[in-house]
Motif scaffolding. Structure first.
Motif: not given
Ligand SMILES: [Mn+2]
Length: 288
Positions: A132-134, A211, A213
């Motif tokens: 994930d980016a987050h 994710d 992203d």
């Molecule tokens: Mn994310």
């Protein structure tokens, strides 16, 4: 296969009951903190799959040789978060009880919470790999502990941060940064970091929550919270391939907001990632 009627590759046309791998759309965007729209992911991915070749150059295998099905999208009413989470939990529980390998795709990342908890019910020593980016480990977002930006924190409440590793994360709050440092959850998205983590898990059951992203938004702009500085498609696939033959027990591939990418490349990218995930799930089931 008949050529009289064309169907998307992920069409639900293959016999659902006998399939070893079960794909299903979990498409809802009720807690999306920035740009909503992932409720539309299912249709976009199936449409994209019309244009997808079933053979993977990356794994030298064809989807046509794999026993998988697509159940279609779950009906997830807009709003109604608690009801949506229980629908996802119940659906994935049914898939698991048939002995099928679940791969959920589409909507916001909160939906991974019931998906992971269902895997944990069956496999108490579950290890979670989060790409994930987050960070998604906030204690709460605007007073709500259960959102797409907090779900992994709630997973950690249940299974412990020590059973979670995160790859590719490049954005979060100061609190998340400190939590991640304290529990040592974050790793760079590199082949050596992923490989050494997977090796350290030995025979433990693994759930992958992906994710999309994590990719660079220049490659994958169709997402609700795009984050510059992401990885390439080639690196994503090389990283995922490290899971081949491992003891995977479930996967998800989430956060496509198709309407923010009018070129359709993001939907294509999720469809092709799903092709690779199906092949990886098959190799996991065969243990090689
Ligand atoms: Mn994310």
């Amino acid at each position: 296969m008949s050529h009289e009627f064309i169907l998307p590759l992920f069409s639900g046309s293959r016999s659902p009951e006998g399939a070893k791998i079960a794909l299903f759309g979990a498409c809802w965007d009720g807690t999306s903190s920035f740009k909503a729209g992932s409720r539309f992911a299912g249709f976009a991915v199936r449409e994209a799959s019309f244009g997808m070749e079933e053979f993977s150059f990356y794994q030298q295998e064809s989807l046509l040789d794999i026993s998988f099905t697509d159940y279609g999208d779950l009906f997830l009413p807009p709003g109604q978060k608690e009801r949506v989470l229980s629908i996802v939990a119940s659906a994935v529980g049914k898939i698991r009880s048939k002995g099928q390998f679940p791969i959920a795709f589409g909507g916001e990342h909160l939906l991974a919470y019931p998906l992971i908890m269902s895997a944990h019910e069956q496999h108490r020593d579950l290890a979670v790999i989060h790409m994930d980016a987050h960070a998604d480990i906030r204690p709460d977002l605007w007073g709500d502990a259960l959102t797409h930006a907090t779900f992994l924190g709630r997973v950690a409440d249940n299974i412990g941060f020590e059973n979670i590793k995160q790859f590719g994360v490049r954005s979060g709050s100061r609190e998340e940064w400190e939590l991640a440092k304290r529990f040592d959850t974050m790793r760079p998205f590199t082949i050596s970091a992923i490989k050494s983590h997977i090796d350290s898990l030995g025979e433990r059951p693994i759930y992958l929550t992906l994710d999309m992203d994590v990719l660079d938004p220049g490659l994958y702009p169709g997402t609700g919270t795009p984050e510059p500085g992401g990885i390439s498609w080639e690196l994503l696939i090389e990283g995922l391939k490290l899971l081949r033959g491992k003891r995977l027990v479930g996967m998800d591939c989430l956060e496509l907001c198709p309407h923010y990418d009018p070129t359709g490349v993001s939907a294509q990218t999720m469809a092709k990632t799903l092709r690779e995930l199906i092949l990886i799930a098959d190799s996991a089931l065969k243990g090689k």
